[in-house]
Write a protein that holds these residues in place. Structure first.
Motif, PDB file in Angstrom:
ATOM      1  N   MET A  94       0.837  -1.199   0.000  1.00 29.33           N
ATOM      2  CA  MET A  94       0.000   0.000   0.000  1.00 29.33           C
ATOM      3  C   MET A  94       0.874   1.253   0.000  1.00 29.33           C
ATOM      4  O   MET A  94       0.647   2.187  -0.764  1.00 29.33           O
ATOM      5  CB  MET A  94      -0.921   0.026   1.219  1.00 29.33           C
ATOM      6  N   ALA A 111       2.592   7.106   5.080  1.00 31.92           N
ATOM      7  CA  ALA A 111       2.945   7.797   3.849  1.00 31.92           C
ATOM      8  C   ALA A 111       2.723   9.292   3.977  1.00 31.92           C
ATOM      9  O   ALA A 111       3.327  10.076   3.262  1.00 31.92           O
ATOM     10  CB  ALA A 111       2.129   7.242   2.691  1.00 31.92           C
ATOM     11  N   MET A 112       1.849   9.703   4.899  1.00 30.22           N
ATOM     12  CA  MET A 112       1.369  11.085   4.868  1.00 30.22           C
ATOM     13  C   MET A 112       2.237  12.046   5.666  1.00 30.22           C
ATOM     14  O   MET A 112       2.267  13.230   5.381  1.00 30.22           O
ATOM     15  CB  MET A 112      -0.057  11.126   5.389  1.00 30.22           C
ATOM     16  N   TYR A 113       2.965  11.558   6.655  1.00 23.81           N
ATOM     17  CA  TYR A 113       3.618  12.494   7.569  1.00 23.81           C
ATOM     18  C   TYR A 113       5.128  12.334   7.604  1.00 23.81           C
ATOM     19  O   TYR A 113       5.660  11.241   7.423  1.00 23.81           O
ATOM     20  CB  TYR A 113       3.074  12.314   8.980  1.00 23.81           C
ATOM     21  N   ARG A 168       2.306   1.836  -3.322  1.00 22.69           N
ATOM     22  CA  ARG A 168       1.343   2.360  -4.288  1.00 22.69           C
ATOM     23  C   ARG A 168       1.047   3.834  -4.038  1.00 22.69           C
ATOM     24  O   ARG A 168       0.861   4.607  -4.959  1.00 22.69           O
ATOM     25  CB  ARG A 168       0.048   1.556  -4.253  1.00 22.69           C
ATOM     26  N   PHE A 169       1.000   4.218  -2.744  1.00 25.17           N
ATOM     27  CA  PHE A 169       0.773   5.639  -2.450  1.00 25.17           C
ATOM     28  C   PHE A 169       1.936   6.483  -2.940  1.00 25.17           C
ATOM     29  O   PHE A 169       1.796   7.663  -3.208  1.00 25.17           O
ATOM     30  CB  PHE A 169       0.591   5.861  -0.944  1.00 25.17           C
ATOM     31  N   GLN A 170       3.118   5.866  -3.014  1.00 25.75           N
ATOM     32  CA  GLN A 170       4.286   6.620  -3.429  1.00 25.75           C
ATOM     33  C   GLN A 170       4.580   6.455  -4.908  1.00 25.75           C
ATOM     34  O   GLN A 170       5.609   6.914  -5.385  1.00 25.75           O
ATOM     35  CB  GLN A 170       5.495   6.180  -2.604  1.00 25.75           C
ATOM     36  N   GLY A 171       3.692   5.775  -5.634  1.00 22.10           N
ATOM     37  CA  GLY A 171       3.900   5.625  -7.060  1.00 22.10           C
ATOM     38  C   GLY A 171       4.877   4.526  -7.418  1.00 22.10           C
ATOM     39  O   GLY A 171       5.437   4.540  -8.502  1.00 22.10           O
ATOM     40  N   ARG A 172       5.087   3.571  -6.499  1.00 22.46           N
ATOM     41  CA  ARG A 172       5.981   2.456  -6.798  1.00 22.46           C
ATOM     42  C   ARG A 172       5.171   1.182  -6.997  1.00 22.46           C
ATOM     43  O   ARG A 172       3.983   1.142  -6.707  1.00 22.46           O
ATOM     44  CB  ARG A 172       6.958   2.234  -5.632  1.00 22.46           C
ATOM     45  N   VAL A 173       5.842   0.122  -7.456  1.00 23.48           N
ATOM     46  CA  VAL A 173       5.140  -1.140  -7.651  1.00 23.48           C
ATOM     47  C   VAL A 173       4.952  -1.870  -6.328  1.00 23.48           C
ATOM     48  O   VAL A 173       3.876  -2.378  -6.030  1.00 23.48           O
ATOM     49  CB  VAL A 173       5.918  -2.044  -8.640  1.00 23.48           C
TER      50      VAL A 173
END
Lengths: 360, 126, 307
Positions: free
Chosen positions: C28, C271-273, C31-36
């Protein structure tokens, strides 16, 4: 409270290049720090005296892994003025194009490293993902992602055709949008503010005292930019603004660099728009007449200076490189004194060290 | 300078990236797109070479070596392990004999096996 | 008994879930970071590979202690897992098991500190100090937040709390603030981003675990993953009534969905902080979260638990 010493480097997750700090801590507070340099000293200045002018183009490119093109540009500018070679206008345009792409690439890379050191992996990934656009453009033109080998003495060896111009304009415009997104994150994210505001603050007096140049100086309201002050590479033809901020902390440096990247995109788009036709390079002689020259340019990290002395042979008698990072390294012990251990990462990455440049 | 700070600023961005899908590729399993100008291994059109030695003289990494037996007979030896892939030989060659290929992955068991002879005119053994 | 310990809900079950949870989490975040992101067997492969690595210890440390710490940590997490009802199925329970589970779940944090303190490296000691400081900041709100549903349902038995809620109302609707506090406490407990202060990579390398390697490190990681699973299940059981409804299948699905929801929320938070600083966390903990959790307890008492 007892004092103890924390070694940071030469190998440490905080540092991307070898450099050694000895931090003396009292609890979590840094009271003293000692810096040791020289882990990546390669003797490039001495080595360059043993090689021909042509070979040195590729040698000075390897001074730094990030700002490689601006090193060769400054070196070539110096050799060309010694040899009396006039570079065609199209060649100069392409040189400037690469310089500005490299600035965007360097600033985005730096933003990623800062975010990573703050534990903000998402911004790190985003910044490096967006940086790929620039690297792709440079790879397509020159055949190398970071070592472009784009400069030759007398011009450049890369050329753009019309279809490349169109696709590059599109991708640069999309990059501009993505950089705006990154800027929004930096400006609006609470935790990012909490970790970077009022950290590592430098005043304009300190900047002048330590001769600090580049984005760090501009973030403390010292208005220096070689591109505008000593125009080279036809920079006077392009419309761009030199950005300054007054806060002087890590946050100001971050936003300033993002804004600068956007200005660089502006310059790149102007170049793509108004690229004149013609040759990109002229052949230069192998031997350079005797003389000496000082060349200055604006690397992504600030003013870069090359001193080249020629004795009339095909090898330089002396090359001296002054890189922009050394003064910022000198102020680090001052900056680190009295801060929290957790802020060391923000401060150290905030001054954007390039150890390979410093050691040479 | 009015700045609105937000604790959930990144949330919408995360969601957008999630929907957009990954931008990275699975390189070893998927082919890699290289631009045509990529600077990889050096190859040479041997019949174009006249043995002037400019490429050897200009090579910054001493990856190219020329061995002269007499005026007409020489050979050029290329060591990819030393090569900096700068492409200077390509610029220096007046006859357009040298160019750099897209081959960037010359892995071998022993580094000495990489060394190859690019041009051979005449043999020393004869 | 050995089935309970080894298979369900003991080691085998929790091990599989831990691996699965780690994979979902990593995937997850990627995916939030644009990786596979990693493939599904990656956590298991990492674990096995770490088991096979050379086990090094610095000279001068107490080797028995260093070997025991990760094992005790793992045992504490597994034991806590024994008392957590999964999808409405409660294997073990007794009055007061909530307190035992909370104690067992806070053990790894203390052992973490001890690991830092007993391995001689400077980064470990700094990390251990930070771990302890962080412990005091999140643990109090976490305990107070989890006592909310207990007081509300007049029971300290997790199974009772869960079953009570299925007939009345989920605690999250009465105490949303409490859930937030418990969630925050869970992040701190698991030392995940943004509260990975004790193991902040760019400052103190890997914190208390810097000197650990091989099997010991593998067991530390496994303990942390199992703690993640147990913590998530605990939140589902206490605040969402364990998702218990009439049919067994529906309960299972609802429970899985809720657990997944909390896991994904943890990934989003990661991912957000950016990482907080230890003094910022302490200020947040003592000035905001602890007063809030006390207010919440006062609120429950004022309601007279007459639900």
């Amino acid at each position: 409270m007892s004092r103890f010493t924390v070694p940071i480097g030469p190998q440490h997750p905080l540092l991307k290049e070898p450099l050694s700090f000895q931090l003396t801590l009292e609890g979590e507070e840094v009271v003293d720090s000692v810096i040791r340099l020289g882990y990546v000293h390669r003797g490039i200045e001495r080595l360059s005296e043993k090689r021909t002018y042509i070979q040195n183009v590729h040698l000075v490119e390897r001074v730094c892994g990030i700002c490689s093109h601006v090193h060769t540009t400054t070196y070539c500018m110096g050799v060309e003025s010694l040899a009396g070679v006039t570079v065609p206008v199209r060649g100069l345009y392409l040189r400037t194009f690469f310089c500005e792409l490299e600035r965007i690439h360097s600033h985005l890379l730096w933003l990623g490293v800062l975010a990573k050191n703050l534990g903000f992996d998402t911004v790190f990934m985003y910044a490096w993902r967006d940086r790929e656009i620039v690297l792709d453009i440079m790879e397509e033109l020159s055949g190398g992602r970071v070592s472009h080998a784009a400069n030759v003495i007398g011009g450049v060896r890369v050329d753009i055709n019309d279809s490349q111009r169109k696709t590059m304009t599109v991708s640069l415009k999309s990059l501009s949008q993505k950089i705006t997104d990154l800027r929004n994150i930096v400006e609006h994210e609470t935790n990012f503010h909490a970790r970077t505001r009022d950290i590592g603050t430098l005043t304009a007096e300190q900047i002048r005292q330590y001769c600090i140049v580049g984005p760090i100086a501009r973030a403390s309201n010292v208005d220096v930019d070689m591109r505008r002050d000593v125009p080279y590479n036809l920079y006077e033809k392009f419309d761009f603004s030199v950005i300054t901020r007054s806060e002087g902390d890590v946050w100001a440096r971050t936003t300033l660099r993002i804004q600068e990247a956007q200005e660089s995109i502006k310059i790149c788009l102007q170049i793509l728009d108004s690229l004149p036709p013609g040759a990109v390079a002229v052949r230069a002689k192998r031997r350079v007449p005797p003389g000496e020259v000082i060349c200055r340019s604006e690397a992504p990290r600030g003013e870069l200076l090359y001193y080249i002395q020629s004795d009339g042979s095909d090898r330089p008698a002396r090359i001296k490189i002054r890189t922009p990072t050394l003064p910022s390294l000198a102020i680090l012990p001052d900056l680190l004194r009295g801060i929290n251990m957790a802020d060391v990462s923000a401060v150290v990455s905030g001054v954007d060290l390039c150890i390979a440049c410093v050691d040479r | 300078m009015a700045k609105k700070l937000s604790r959930i600023f990144l949330l919408s961005k995360l969601w957008a990236v999630f929907l957009e899908g990954p931008t990275t590729g699975g390189y070893p399993f998927e082919p890699l797109q290289l631009p045509s100008g990529f600077r990889g291994k050096v190859v040479m059109n041997a019949h174009l070479c006249n043995g002037c030695g400019l490429c050897v003289q200009d090579c910054p990494a001493s990856a190219l070596k020329i061995e002269r037996f007499d005026k007409q007979h020489f050979r050029i030896v290329y060591n990819p392990a030393r090569c900096a892939y700068c492409g200077q030989c390509e610029i220096s060659c007046h006859r357009g004999a040298i160019h750099l290929t897209n081959d960037f992955n010359p892995a071998v068991q022993h580094i000495g096996n990489l060394i190859e002879v690019l041009v051979e005119r005449g043999l020393p053994k004869g | 008994m050995s089935f309970k310990v080894l298979v369900f809900p003991g080691f085998g079950f929790l091990f599989c879930l831990a691996m699965l949870a780690e994979w979902i989490d990593r995937r997850m975040i990627a995916r939030f970071q644009g990786r596979v992101g990693p493939p599904v067997f990656q956590p298991l492969a990492d674990f096995i590979k770490l088991l096979g690595k050379e086990d090094l210890l610095p000279t001068g440390v107490n080797e028995k202690l260093m070997a025991a710490l990760p094992l005790i940590s793992l045992a504490a997490c597994l034991t806590a897992g024994m008392y957590i009802p999964v999808a409405g199925v409660s294997v073990n329970n007794f009055e007061g098991d909530l307190i035992v589970v909370l104690f067992l779940l806070s053990l790894p944090s203390l052992l973490y500190f001890l690991a830092g303190w007993s391995s001689i490296g400077i980064y470990s000691i700094l990390g251990g100090n930070r771990a302890l400081l962080q412990f005091f900041s999140y643990e109090v709100p976490f305990l107070l937040a989890l006592s909310g549903p207990a007081i509300l349902n007049s029971s300290w038995n997790i199974t009772d709390i869960m079953v009570n809620q299925s007939t009345s109302i989920w605690a999250i609707f009465v105490l949303p603030v409490g859930f937030m506090l418990a969630f925050f406490g869970l992040i701190g407990k698991l030392k995940r981003d943004p509260l990975d202060i004790p193991k902040a990579q760019s400052e103190i390398v890997a914190g208390p675990l810097t000197e650990f390697s091989g099997r010991k490190l593998a067991i530390w990681h496994l303990a942390n993953q199992i703690q993640t699973v147990v913590g998530i299940f605990l939140l589902v059981d206490t605040y969402f009534g364990g998702g218990v409804i009439e049919s067994r299948l529906a309960t299972f699905l609802l429970f899985s969905f809720l657990a997944l929801l909390i896991l994904v929320s943890l990934s989003v938070m990661s991912a957000m902080y950016a990482r907080l600083r230890i003094d910022q966390l302490a200020r947040l903990g003592w000035k905001r979260l602890i007063p809030l959790s006390l207010l919440q307890i006062a609120f429950i008492v004022w309601m007279g638990k007459g639900f």
